[in-house]
Scaffold this active site. Structure first.
Site, PDB file in Angstrom:
ATOM      1  N   ALA A   1      37.412  18.909  -2.547  1.00  0.00           N
ATOM      2  CA  ALA A   1      36.179  19.334  -3.210  1.00  0.00           C
ATOM      3  C   ALA A   1      35.098  19.395  -2.130  1.00  0.00           C
ATOM      4  CB  ALA A   1      35.806  18.356  -4.313  1.00  0.00           C
TER       5      ALA A   1
ATOM      6  N   THR B   1      27.425  14.025  -1.839  1.00  0.00           N
ATOM      7  CA  THR B   1      28.876  14.042  -1.987  1.00  0.00           C
ATOM      8  C   THR B   1      29.212  14.348  -3.437  1.00  0.00           C
ATOM      9  OG1 THR B   1      30.903  12.822  -1.464  1.00  0.00           O
ATOM     10  CG2 THR B   1      29.066  11.518  -2.301  1.00  0.00           C
ATOM     11  N   ASN B   2      30.450  14.124  -3.844  1.00  0.00           N
ATOM     12  CA  ASN B   2      30.853  14.392  -5.229  1.00  0.00           C
ATOM     13  C   ASN B   2      31.927  13.385  -5.642  1.00  0.00           C
ATOM     14  OD1 ASN B   2      33.599  15.577  -4.675  1.00  0.00           O
ATOM     15  ND2 ASN B   2      32.324  16.992  -3.491  1.00  0.00           N
ATOM     16  N   HIS B   3      32.368  13.503  -6.880  1.00  0.00           N
ATOM     17  CA  HIS B   3      33.263  12.485  -7.448  1.00  0.00           C
ATOM     18  C   HIS B   3      34.741  12.682  -7.143  1.00  0.00           C
ATOM     19  CE1 HIS B   3      30.336  10.117  -9.480  1.00  0.00           C
ATOM     20  NE2 HIS B   3      29.900  11.105 -10.223  1.00  0.00           N
ATOM     21  N   SER B   4      35.096  13.596  -6.253  1.00  0.00           N
ATOM     22  CA  SER B   4      36.510  13.784  -5.942  1.00  0.00           C
ATOM     23  C   SER B   4      37.108  12.477  -5.416  1.00  0.00           C
ATOM     24  CB  SER B   4      36.675  14.878  -4.888  1.00  0.00           C
ATOM     25  OG  SER B   4      38.016  14.901  -4.438  1.00  0.00           O
TER      26      SER B   4
END
Ligand code: C5P
Length: 220
Positions: free
Chosen positions: A96, A29-32
């Protein structure tokens, strides 16, 4: 008081990260944080639009009057967006989306103390580009992309505008906007580019979203 500049318009908005599972307990995943997309949905609803928000895994309350569809993966986001995109006037892609996902999903948790004791490697496969697919529809809604770049924002955003065939893209000027309440944006279209706030300062995401909705309303 917000003027109802989007009264009668239908907006479809994606927000948040996606989560691409590796096994039952892990994923990519990512930091969005989803904050910008949720602010966009709130500002659009305030401006009188009928809003559908397709949200990745985030813990944010649904803005008043907004229809929300929760998804986890990029493929699920694609499947939620594509069938209804053409029925909307505007598509705003703030999500994102993970560009890649593991090529295969392990049904069981991958164990460290396995027979081979080797560090696992993961083959990745490309996710569908939701925004490019919507912009490529025979009669696409007005498509707004977002760009978060660590360098050469204008150059990268402009090439995205051309490659994905977008009338408008919004770049994040701040170096680390993910999770923050404040941001500074660069609005880019085929002819021009200009900062939001107009004086080049920064503002909270809801203020920026309201300014973007006013800008958007003028383009429709
Ligand atoms: O190509 P890049 O990911 O940098 O483009 C960012 C823009 O494209 C954002 O508006 C994002 O929401 C959208 N996007 C998408 N589907 C993807 C990748 C990005 O809709 N698979």
């Amino acid at each position: 008081f917000q003027p109802k500049v989007l009264q009668g318009r239908k907006l479809l908005i994606t927000a948040g990260p996606t989560f691409e599972p590796i096994d039952p307990v892990r994923g990519i995943t990512n930091h969005s944080s989803g904050k910008m997309g949720f602010a966009m949905a709130r500002a659009a609803a305030e401006a009188g639009a009928e809003v559908t928000l397709v949200a990745g895994p985030v813990h944010l309350p649904t803005p008043r009057g907004v229809r929300r569809v929760n998804v986890t993966t990029a493929q699920q986001m694609f499947d939620a967006v594509l069938p209804q995109a053409a029925a909307h006037d505007v598509f705003v892609a703030t999500a994102a989306v993970a560009d890649w996902r593991p090529a295969s999903l392990s049904a069981q948790k991958i164990k460290k103390e396995g027979d081979k004791k080797a560090t696992p490697t993961f083959e990745l496969t490309e996710n569908p580009d939701i925004l490019a697919a919507v912009a490529g529809l025979p009669q696409p809604p007005f498509c707004v992309g977002f760009a978060a770049e660590s360098e050469n924002l204008l150059e990268h955003a402009r090439s995205k505008l051309v490659r994905k065939k977008l009338p408008m893209i919004v770049g994040n000027l701040g170096p680390a906007t993910f999770g923050k309440d404040d941001n500074a944006l660069l609005v880019i279209d085929a002819q021009r580019h200009y900062p939001l706030p107009a004086d080049g300062s920064s503002a909270d995401k809801l203020t920026l979203a309201r300014q973007l909705m006013a800008d958007l309303a003028q383009r429709l």
